[in-house]
Each structure stands twice: as structure tokens, then as C-alpha cells.
Design a protein around this motif. Structure first.
Motif, short mmCIF file in Angstrom:
data_model
loop_
_atom_site.label_atom_id
_atom_site.label_comp_id
_atom_site.label_asym_id
_atom_site.label_seq_id
_atom_site.Cartn_x
_atom_site.Cartn_y
_atom_site.Cartn_z
N VAL A 48 -28.19 33.53 99.12
CA VAL A 48 -27.42 33.94 100.29
C VAL A 48 -28.19 34.97 101.11
N LEU A 49 -28.80 35.93 100.44
CA LEU A 49 -29.60 36.94 101.16
C LEU A 49 -30.79 36.31 101.87
N LEU A 50 -31.44 35.36 101.22
CA LEU A 50 -32.59 34.70 101.81
C LEU A 50 -32.19 33.89 103.04
N LEU A 51 -31.10 33.14 102.94
CA LEU A 51 -30.64 32.37 104.10
C LEU A 51 -30.20 33.29 105.23
N ASP B 17 -37.81 27.18 100.90
CA ASP B 17 -38.33 26.42 99.78
C ASP B 17 -37.72 26.82 98.44
N PRO B 18 -37.58 28.11 98.10
CA PRO B 18 -36.97 28.45 96.80
C PRO B 18 -35.52 27.97 96.68
N ILE B 19 -34.79 27.96 97.79
CA ILE B 19 -33.40 27.48 97.75
C ILE B 19 -33.37 25.98 97.50
N THR B 20 -34.32 25.27 98.09
CA THR B 20 -34.42 23.83 97.84
C THR B 20 -34.70 23.57 96.36
N ALA B 21 -35.57 24.37 95.76
CA ALA B 21 -35.86 24.22 94.32
C ALA B 21 -34.63 24.53 93.48
#
Length: 66
Positions: free
Chosen positions: A41-44, A16-20
Motif C-alpha cells: 500500500v505504501l509503495l503504490l 514490480d515487487p507488488i506484481t511478485a
């Protein structure tokens, strides 16, 4: 939503944060800095590794493996 398991819903909440971040860039034209991109990148990567590890483990239902 009823057909998704808890792991799938958790994975979607991680993304969700990457989508935002992408929406703010595409819709509002906001620029991202290096720290934000590194975080994305770290989150993905962590999400992929978590799903990859759990996908290899068989599910247990009662005393049987699926």
C-alpha cells in the motif's frame, strides 16, 4: 520500450515487487502477512503521488514549454 520515457520505466520498476507478491499468492498460494500488505500500500501510494506531482509540471524542451 523505446517509446516509454524514463519516468514511466521507473514507475513500472516500483510496481514490480507488488506484481511478485500477487503472483506468489495466485500461482503458489503463498499467504501474505500484514507487513507485506502495508508495504504494498505504501509503495503504490508513493508511486501514485510521484506520478501525480510530475504529471502536473509542464515539460521543458530547450527554451519552450510543451
Amino acid at each position: 520500450m523505446k517509446r516509454l520515457n524514463g519516468q514511466s520505466i521507473a514507475t513500472l520498476s516500483y510496481i514490480d515487487p507488488i506484481t511478485a507478491l500477487l503472483a506468489s499468492f495466485l500461482i503458489f498460494g503463498e499467504a501474505s502477512n500484514g507487513i507485506q500488505m502495508l508495504g504494498a500500500v505504501l509503495l503504490l501510494g508513493a508511486t501514485f503521488l510521484g506520478d501525480y506531482k510530475t504529471a502536473k509540471q509542464p515539460e521543458l524542451v530547450g527554451d519552450e514549454q510543451i
